[in-house]
Every structure is written in C-alpha cells, then in structure tokens.
Design a protein around this motif. Structure first.
Motif, short mmCIF file in Angstrom:
data_model
loop_
_atom_site.label_atom_id
_atom_site.label_comp_id
_atom_site.label_asym_id
_atom_site.label_seq_id
_atom_site.Cartn_x
_atom_site.Cartn_y
_atom_site.Cartn_z
N LEU A 1 23.67 -34.31 7.96
CA LEU A 1 23.61 -33.83 6.58
C LEU A 1 22.49 -34.49 5.80
O LEU A 1 21.81 -33.87 4.97
CB LEU A 1 24.96 -34.14 5.92
N LEU A 2 22.28 -35.79 6.07
CA LEU A 2 21.30 -36.56 5.30
C LEU A 2 19.94 -36.62 5.97
O LEU A 2 19.00 -37.20 5.42
CB LEU A 2 21.83 -37.99 5.10
N GLY A 3 19.83 -36.02 7.14
CA GLY A 3 18.55 -36.07 7.85
C GLY A 3 18.21 -37.45 8.38
O GLY A 3 17.04 -37.84 8.42
N LEU A 4 19.24 -38.22 8.76
CA LEU A 4 19.00 -39.58 9.26
C LEU A 4 19.28 -39.64 10.75
O LEU A 4 20.05 -38.85 11.29
CB LEU A 4 19.92 -40.56 8.54
N ASP A 5 18.66 -40.61 11.41
CA ASP A 5 18.89 -40.83 12.84
C ASP A 5 19.79 -42.05 13.00
O ASP A 5 19.41 -43.15 12.60
CB ASP A 5 17.54 -41.05 13.52
N PRO A 6 20.98 -41.87 13.59
CA PRO A 6 21.92 -43.00 13.73
C PRO A 6 21.32 -44.20 14.45
O PRO A 6 21.77 -45.33 14.25
CB PRO A 6 23.07 -42.40 14.56
N LEU A 7 20.28 -43.98 15.24
CA LEU A 7 19.68 -45.11 15.97
C LEU A 7 18.99 -46.11 15.05
O LEU A 7 18.73 -47.24 15.44
CB LEU A 7 18.65 -44.59 16.98
N TYR A 8 18.67 -45.68 13.82
CA TYR A 8 17.98 -46.58 12.89
C TYR A 8 18.90 -47.11 11.79
O TYR A 8 18.46 -47.80 10.89
CB TYR A 8 16.78 -45.86 12.25
N ILE A 9 20.18 -46.72 11.88
CA ILE A 9 21.11 -47.12 10.82
C ILE A 9 21.70 -48.49 11.14
O ILE A 9 22.07 -48.77 12.28
CB ILE A 9 22.21 -46.04 10.65
N ALA A 10 21.81 -49.34 10.09
CA ALA A 10 22.30 -50.71 10.28
C ALA A 10 23.75 -50.74 10.71
O ALA A 10 24.57 -49.94 10.24
CB ALA A 10 22.13 -51.49 8.99
N ASN A 11 24.06 -51.67 11.60
CA ASN A 11 25.42 -51.90 12.06
C ASN A 11 25.83 -53.32 11.71
O ASN A 11 24.99 -54.20 11.55
CB ASN A 11 25.50 -51.76 13.58
#
Lengths: 353, 353
Positions: free
Chosen positions: B276-286
């Motif tokens: 929905l947000l056009g983001l790639d989960p691989l770059y999202i902070a964990n």
C-alpha cells in the motif's frame, strides 16, 4: 518458563507525589529539583546498590577487574564558546568523571544526535575537537552512533559520551572515606565555565573576557596517586557548582563541611561578572576542576603536588570536614560571619549544560 | 613536557568533499548517506583499529578480560507505539548490540534528555518500561545522567543507553569469520517494527494491526551457544533493515550474499501495508530480530534450536554466502528472477528512529 520470559517480581515503580506535573528546566540544574527527580522518580524505579551510590562513575567488579563506567549527555548552547566547545567538553567531562573515581580511562563511546540542517563544516569542527581532546589523553573512541532529528529539534548537536576505565588496586575514593578533619582542596579558580557560556549566549561581555576552563583533571589525579597521596574522595564541581557538589558529599558522608571564603579562588573577572549579574560563584558550573578530600596530615603534601602540575598551579586548600552540622555546608566569611550554603531549588543561571 | 600537554601528532581531521553542505535526514537513515557520513567524516577523524571494525559493539581486551562496549541513542517518535515504547527499545536495542557480539550483558547506563514541559507521568511510564525490560534480562542500570532542554527541542525524550558485557572465551563472531557456503538464519518475521512506528505516527491503519517486535535476542543467542552451535557472525537488522545490514556484512567480509525470497518471513500484514505504501520490507527496520551466519553443516541444528525457543519459533533459513558477486546482495525471487538488493541512498520511510 525461561528466565527471560518471566515478568520481574516485586512492585512496579511507585508513582511519587510531586509539586510539579511537568519537567521544568530546574530539573536539570543540579540543585534541589534535580536531586528530587533523581531520588523520587528515577532511583526507586531502577534501584540497585551500584546506582544508589550516585558516584560520578559506577565501579563494577567484573571477574576481579574493577571497571569504572560513566555517561553524560552534552546539550550546551552555543556549541562553541570562549575557551572550548561541545566536542572537547564531551570528552573531558566524561573522562573527568572516570578520573574522580580513581580510574584510568580506557575507552570512550560517542553518540551524536544531529539536527537536520546542521552545516557539515560545524560537525567537522566538533569532530576535530573531539579527536584532539581524546588524543591528548590517549583514549580511543571505540564505538558510536549517529542519529538525525528533524529541523528545529536538537539545538544543532547533542552529544553523549560514555566512558570506561580501570581502577588500579588500592584506590577507593568515595564519600564513605570522608572523615572529620579532612581538608578540601581545589585545583584552581571557580566560576569561569558557567559565566563564559552565559556571556557567549547573551553577548554580555566583550568576547574573551571570560574563558571556560574546560579541560582534563585525570593527569593531575594520577600525579597525586603517584606521589603517594591518599585521596579520601574526589568530585568535579560541574553542574550546580562547588556549593551543590559539597552539599551532596556532606549529605552522603553524614558530615559537616566548612568553606573558607578567604581561600576561595574567585578570579576578579568572575567576581565582577557575578556581582553584575547577581550570581554567586559558588553555584556556577566549572569544568576542569576537581575537589579533593585528604586527611589533614596529607594536605600540605597534596597541595605541593597539585601546584607543581600545570593543571593545578592555582590550587587552594578551601575547606574542612567537621563533625558539627552534619549534612550542611557552612561558609566562614572574610568578615568573620557564617552562613549556610544550601542547595538551590533550581539553578541561578539560564541552563548552561 | 608532560604527555597530557602535548598536542597530538599527525594531521588534524581531513575535510572531505561532499555533495551536501548540511546534515539531511538521510544521514541518519542507515543507507548510503549514513555510511558516507561515517566513513568520510567520522572515521578518518577518530580512526583506531577497534572503531574501524564497525561492529555493533566494540570488543576490548582489558587485563585479559574481553569486554564488549556499545552505545545507541533513541529518538523515536511517537514515544509509545503498538508493541513497545522508547524505554524498552533503549534497553533491548543496546543489549541486543552486546548479544550479537557474543557478549553476556553486565551493566547499562541511562542518559535522559528531557524536554521542558514533558509530563512527569510520561517520564514515569518510560522509566517503568525501562525497569521492566532491564529486570527481564537481569541487567542493572548502574550509572546515568539527566539533562533538560528548552521547550520545543528534544521531542519529549531522547534516551542514550550504553552497555557493557563480557565475551566468554571461545566466542568470536564477526564478519571475518563469514565463509562461502554459510547459511543465513533469522529468528522471525521482518518489517513489523518500522511499519508499526510509521502507522502509529500517521494513523494509517487501525490501531494494533501492526505491532512492533521490540524485544531481546540475547537469551536466544545464549541458547545457540549452549547447544554448541558455532556462530560465524551475527547482526541485528535494525535501521536500514535486512537489506542494508546484509550489504554491510557482504562488503566487510568480501563475499556475496544470496537471499531466497520464498524463505523470507514477511507476514501478510507487513506485505499488505508495505505494498500500500510502496515500501520494500527488506529495508524496513526490525527490533528483536537477529541474522545468524553458520556453516552449512550447522544450519539444521541451529534452526532446530532457534525454533524450540520462544524468541525463535518462526525462525527461517533465508540466505547463502557465495564466492560470486562479492560485496553484493542478490535476491532470488519466487518466480526465478534475480535482482541486486543495493543500499538505499537514504531511507524509504520518514525517520523512525
């Protein structure tokens, strides 16, 4: 159930009663409100024997190694001021906290909180200053972190440094070793740092009239130990000044403290500026200064060692520890009077750190 | 002349050329600009062999004791978010940095920068959260500092924690031990923390759809060591996500990394929100996640240990180390394609830490 899963036993932090609903600037001023925030809000929550000692550094025993560990955040404005800048302050301030615990510094961490829009050239100047101060004391910055916060937050740069050091065997300075009869020495003049910051912020005086005394105290303390001086306690009189720090020590050690006004090293420029502003130099923050408690029979020797060292040429013997008036600091004035030098509620200055 | 007096030898910090004149938010995003700030501005200035390793913790040898030392500042907004808050983040984040160095934590420092006007009740909630997290892992807060900054600065609270821990003999995880053929494991789903913060800040989704996975990884790593698993390297994929951290490791170790898209644990709610947000989960902070490198013949055993532990039930074997394409991370997609997963210039999100 594994240990890591179990909710810790015991009560959660008690919610203290307070006259305040909100954090006010005085909570950070080093006076009574700072003390209250620490003792009523923070300590009951995080209670443990090491934290409770409230030294400038914690001293831990790790597999037989006595390790000193300390942290400080630096939020000074302006970032550059006569006599120093936030970078060297962040190095010397934290290394001085190790030194007054009797520790020899081994490593620093450096955490930068940068404000969006900070000129990179300003950052460069600060890093150069950090490099220079750390190299001067031969302590490496071994780990770090950088965060960037939105424009308008953060006053340009906030710096946190933590430091670790090793306390050699036989050293154990602290309030528990303060005894009635002890002399209290200081390595030089008071009031310069706080007034220099204030002057730089308000454009009060011609540039360079007042210069911060930001600097290291570790080499001086090493000289005392090398000369065989037995140090009972040390503290650097930063936030809250000499008065606040001595109040804390009097209270922790359960002794009285007498300050000799005629011995206090207040330079004429500090006296003039403080009088003009209605401030008391005893409450003004210092850097590069250390209060040293030694037994009476060691005082002259200690003073001699201090004065022979470039960081202690103007050292003075400014006070005595007494059995009388435990918990109180009493000033013996030049004209023969006596007055209690109490903790201030907040700080007498706009915030300077 | 005494050592402490002498100006350090050698050049002062070189002034790098830069496309930027000012600090921008992306300098703190964990991507290419963060890397550049570190490598071109900070490292040349503070250069030393320990800092140069750029691990999550520095590991020092102090009189034979291997001591891990790390620092992090926490500037997250909002202070409270679904699944966590700045207090527990500040505890787990720093303890996790010790854990991925193979260290057992011994002590934390806590430095608070409070904004004038912060409700004391908010501070109390944060302190309670710090207490709970530190007690859960049985690590004491031994030293601290509190500063107060003017209203409008500081986003309520900034927290810095530094941590120290002891690395038991025989443990030496790090990029230098990564070998072609190694498997890369992760202990659970990715993308939750960053999206939860973003959702909380923007009111994007119904409350609680996305919950941060803030939590500890130390107990899980201890379980691996206790089971005799030989860990080559570990890293927690926080700022910049799995992609950025693997890029760093590939570059430091001089190897290629292959990521298997079909093995990536991306929960449906993360996939939906990210799309929905056009983001790639691989770059999202964990948070509460760890990437673990082990030799091929240890991978199954390690995965079994992870999955038996409450902090690793959803562990997956997500990648391989290769001799090919050194320095690059390549994704093998579900449909059989390949694409390079590069460092982003900044971050793809509004800042979340």
């Amino acid at each position: 159930m594994a240990d890591w899963q179990r909710e810790p036993e015991g009560f959660s932090c008690p919610l203290p009663k307070s006259d305040y609903q909100e954090v006010v600037l005085a909570h950070g001023g080093g006076g009574r409100l700072s003390r209250q925030l620490l003792e009523e809000w923070i300590l009951p929550c995080l209670e443990n024997p090491v934290l409770r000692q409230l030294g400038d550094s914690a001293v831990l025993n790790l597999e037989g190694l006595r390790l000193a560990f300390t942290t400080d955040s630096y939020t000074v404005t302006p970032l550059f001021f006569p006599g120093g800048d936030i970078g060297e302050l962040a190095v010397y301030g934290t290394l001085n906290d190790l030194a007054v615990a009797g520790a020899q510094p081994r490593a620093l961490s450096l955490a930068l909180i940068l404000e969006e829009g900070l000129p990179l050239e300003t950052l460069h100047r600060i890093l150069e200053s950090i490099r220079r101060a750390a190299a001067r004391l031969q302590v490496p910055v071994v780990t770090g972190d950088t965060k960037v916060v939105d424009r308008g937050k953060g006053d340009g740069v906030y710096i946190n440094t933590a430091g670790i050091g090793v306390v050699p065997p036989g050293r154990d300075p602290g309030p528990h070793r303060i005894r009635p009869g002890d002399h209290i020495l200081i390595n030089g003049p008071i009031g310069l740092h706080g007034l220099a910051i204030l002057a730089a912020r308000q454009n009060l005086f011609p540039e360079e009239t007042l210069k911060s005394d930001t600097g290291p105290v570790g080499p001086l303390i090493e000289a005392l130990y090398e000369a065989g001086v037995e140090i009972h306690a040390m503290r650097d009189p930063t936030r809250g000044g000499v008065a606040s720090v001595l109040n804390e020590l009097a209270s922790q050690a359960g002794v009285g403290i007498t300050l000799l006004e005629q011995e206090l090293p207040v330079p004429p420029e500090v006296e003039g500026a403080a009088e003009l502003l209605g401030l008391d130099p005893l409450y003004i923050a210092n850097e590069g200064k250390v209060l040293i408690f030694v037994a009476e029979d060691q005082a002259d020797r200690a003073l001699e060692v201090l004065r022979q060292h470039p960081l202690g040429r103007e050292a003075r013997d400014i006070g005595r520890v007494t059995e009388e008036h435990p918990g109180l600091v009493v000033l013996h004035t030049v004209i023969g009077g006596r007055r209690v030098v109490d903790l201030l509620s907040g700080e007498q200055l706009p915030r300077i750190c």
